[in-house]
Scaffold this motif. Structure first.
Motif, PDB file in Angstrom:
ATOM      1  N   GLU A  16      -2.983  -1.291  -4.249  1.00  0.00           N
ATOM      2  CA  GLU A  16      -3.253  -0.565  -3.010  1.00  0.00           C
ATOM      3  C   GLU A  16      -2.608  -1.254  -1.813  1.00  0.00           C
ATOM      4  OE1 GLU A  16      -7.378   0.241  -2.498  1.00  0.00           O
ATOM      5  OE2 GLU A  16      -7.441   1.587  -4.229  1.00  0.00           O
ATOM      6  N   ALA A  17      -2.575  -2.561  -1.825  1.00  0.00           N
ATOM      7  CA  ALA A  17      -1.946  -3.294  -0.730  1.00  0.00           C
ATOM      8  C   ALA A  17      -0.441  -3.021  -0.683  1.00  0.00           C
ATOM      9  CB  ALA A  17      -2.206  -4.785  -0.878  1.00  0.00           C
ATOM     10  N   LEU A  18       0.174  -2.837  -1.842  1.00  0.00           N
ATOM     11  CA  LEU A  18       1.613  -2.562  -1.883  1.00  0.00           C
ATOM     12  C   LEU A  18       1.952  -1.180  -1.350  1.00  0.00           C
ATOM     13  CD1 LEU A  18       2.652  -4.019  -5.357  1.00  0.00           C
ATOM     14  CD2 LEU A  18       3.325  -4.845  -3.106  1.00  0.00           C
ATOM     15  N   PHE A  19       1.069  -0.212  -1.577  1.00  0.00           N
ATOM     16  CA  PHE A  19       1.376   1.168  -1.227  1.00  0.00           C
ATOM     17  C   PHE A  19       0.678   1.649   0.044  1.00  0.00           C
ATOM     18  CE2 PHE A  19       2.410   0.955  -5.724  1.00  0.00           C
ATOM     19  CZ  PHE A  19       3.696   1.459  -5.692  1.00  0.00           C
ATOM     20  N   LYS A  20       0.207   0.730   0.867  1.00  0.00           N
ATOM     21  CA  LYS A  20      -0.382   1.124   2.135  1.00  0.00           C
ATOM     22  C   LYS A  20       0.700   1.751   3.003  1.00  0.00           C
ATOM     23  CE  LYS A  20      -4.173  -2.080   2.846  1.00  0.00           C
ATOM     24  NZ  LYS A  20      -4.632  -3.220   3.614  1.00  0.00           N
ATOM     25  N   PRO A  21       0.348   2.771   3.774  1.00  0.00           N
ATOM     26  CA  PRO A  21       1.359   3.354   4.656  1.00  0.00           C
ATOM     27  C   PRO A  21       1.772   2.338   5.718  1.00  0.00           C
ATOM     28  CG  PRO A  21      -0.792   4.335   5.071  1.00  0.00           C
ATOM     29  CD  PRO A  21      -0.936   3.442   3.881  1.00  0.00           C
ATOM     30  N   SER A  22       3.034   2.385   6.068  1.00  0.00           N
ATOM     31  CA  SER A  22       3.512   1.453   7.079  1.00  0.00           C
ATOM     32  C   SER A  22       2.896   1.815   8.428  1.00  0.00           C
ATOM     33  CB  SER A  22       5.031   1.490   7.159  1.00  0.00           C
ATOM     34  OG  SER A  22       5.449   2.758   7.586  1.00  0.00           O
ATOM     35  N   LYS A  23       2.779   0.843   9.299  1.00  0.00           N
ATOM     36  CA  LYS A  23       2.148   1.080  10.587  1.00  0.00           C
ATOM     37  C   LYS A  23       3.049   1.877  11.511  1.00  0.00           C
ATOM     38  CE  LYS A  23      -0.585  -2.967  10.051  1.00  0.00           C
ATOM     39  NZ  LYS A  23      -1.892  -3.243  10.345  1.00  0.00           N
ATOM     40  N   LYS A  24       4.360   1.691  11.399  1.00  0.00           N
ATOM     41  CA  LYS A  24       5.299   2.406  12.256  1.00  0.00           C
ATOM     42  C   LYS A  24       6.070   3.421  11.433  1.00  0.00           C
ATOM     43  CE  LYS A  24       7.259  -1.105  14.938  1.00  0.00           C
ATOM     44  NZ  LYS A  24       8.420  -1.594  15.622  1.00  0.00           N
ATOM     45  N   ALA A  25       6.087   4.637  11.910  1.00  0.00           N
ATOM     46  CA  ALA A  25       6.901   5.659  11.251  1.00  0.00           C
ATOM     47  C   ALA A  25       8.329   5.530  11.770  1.00  0.00           C
ATOM     48  CB  ALA A  25       6.352   7.048  11.545  1.00  0.00           C
ATOM     49  N   ALA A  26       9.279   5.762  10.901  1.00  0.00           N
ATOM     50  CA  ALA A  26      10.675   5.695  11.313  1.00  0.00           C
ATOM     51  C   ALA A  26      10.962   6.815  12.306  1.00  0.00           C
ATOM     52  CB  ALA A  26      11.578   5.830  10.098  1.00  0.00           C
ATOM     53  N   PRO A  27      11.764   6.538  13.328  1.00  0.00           N
ATOM     54  CA  PRO A  27      12.078   7.605  14.280  1.00  0.00           C
ATOM     55  C   PRO A  27      12.906   8.692  13.605  1.00  0.00           C
ATOM     56  CG  PRO A  27      13.422   5.669  14.702  1.00  0.00           C
ATOM     57  CD  PRO A  27      12.428   5.295  13.646  1.00  0.00           C
ATOM     58  N   PRO A  28      12.715   9.939  14.019  1.00  0.00           N
ATOM     59  CA  PRO A  28      13.475  11.017  13.383  1.00  0.00           C
ATOM     60  C   PRO A  28      14.967  10.861  13.655  1.00  0.00           C
ATOM     61  CG  PRO A  28      12.324  11.814  15.324  1.00  0.00           C
ATOM     62  CD  PRO A  28      11.864  10.412  15.099  1.00  0.00           C
ATOM     63  N   ALA A  29      15.761  11.261  12.686  1.00  0.00           N
ATOM     64  CA  ALA A  29      17.211  11.166  12.832  1.00  0.00           C
ATOM     65  C   ALA A  29      17.672  12.119  13.923  1.00  0.00           C
ATOM     66  CB  ALA A  29      17.887  11.514  11.513  1.00  0.00           C
TER      67      ALA A  29
END
Length: 77
Positions: A16-29
């Protein structure tokens, strides 16, 4: 005083620690602007006599073929 382990002891917690969602979403292209009258290089087969007809008047024969195709497709309004 007990220390908490740096790594999860339980395999489920580790997964579960490996697959936690990242805190920052990548900005849209950024969207690419459309080229209004862009041209694309293509390869087509044309009969020799048709090609000779368009090449008779010299340079610009590719533009003349493009113009004829536009008229045939009714894209020139």
């Amino acid at each position: 005083m007990t220390k908490t382990p740096r790594r999860p002891v339980n395999a489920m917690d580790a997964a579960e620690a490996l697959f936690k969602p990242s805190k920052k979403a990548a900005p849209p292209a950024p969207e690419r602007p459309m080229i209004p009258k862009g041209k694309e290089m293509v390869s087509i087969r044309i009969d020799n006599d048709v090609l000779a007809f368009f090449q008779e008047d010299g340079p610009g024969w590719q533009d003349r073929i493009n113009d004829a195709l536009r008229v045939a497709c009714k894209l020139d309004d």
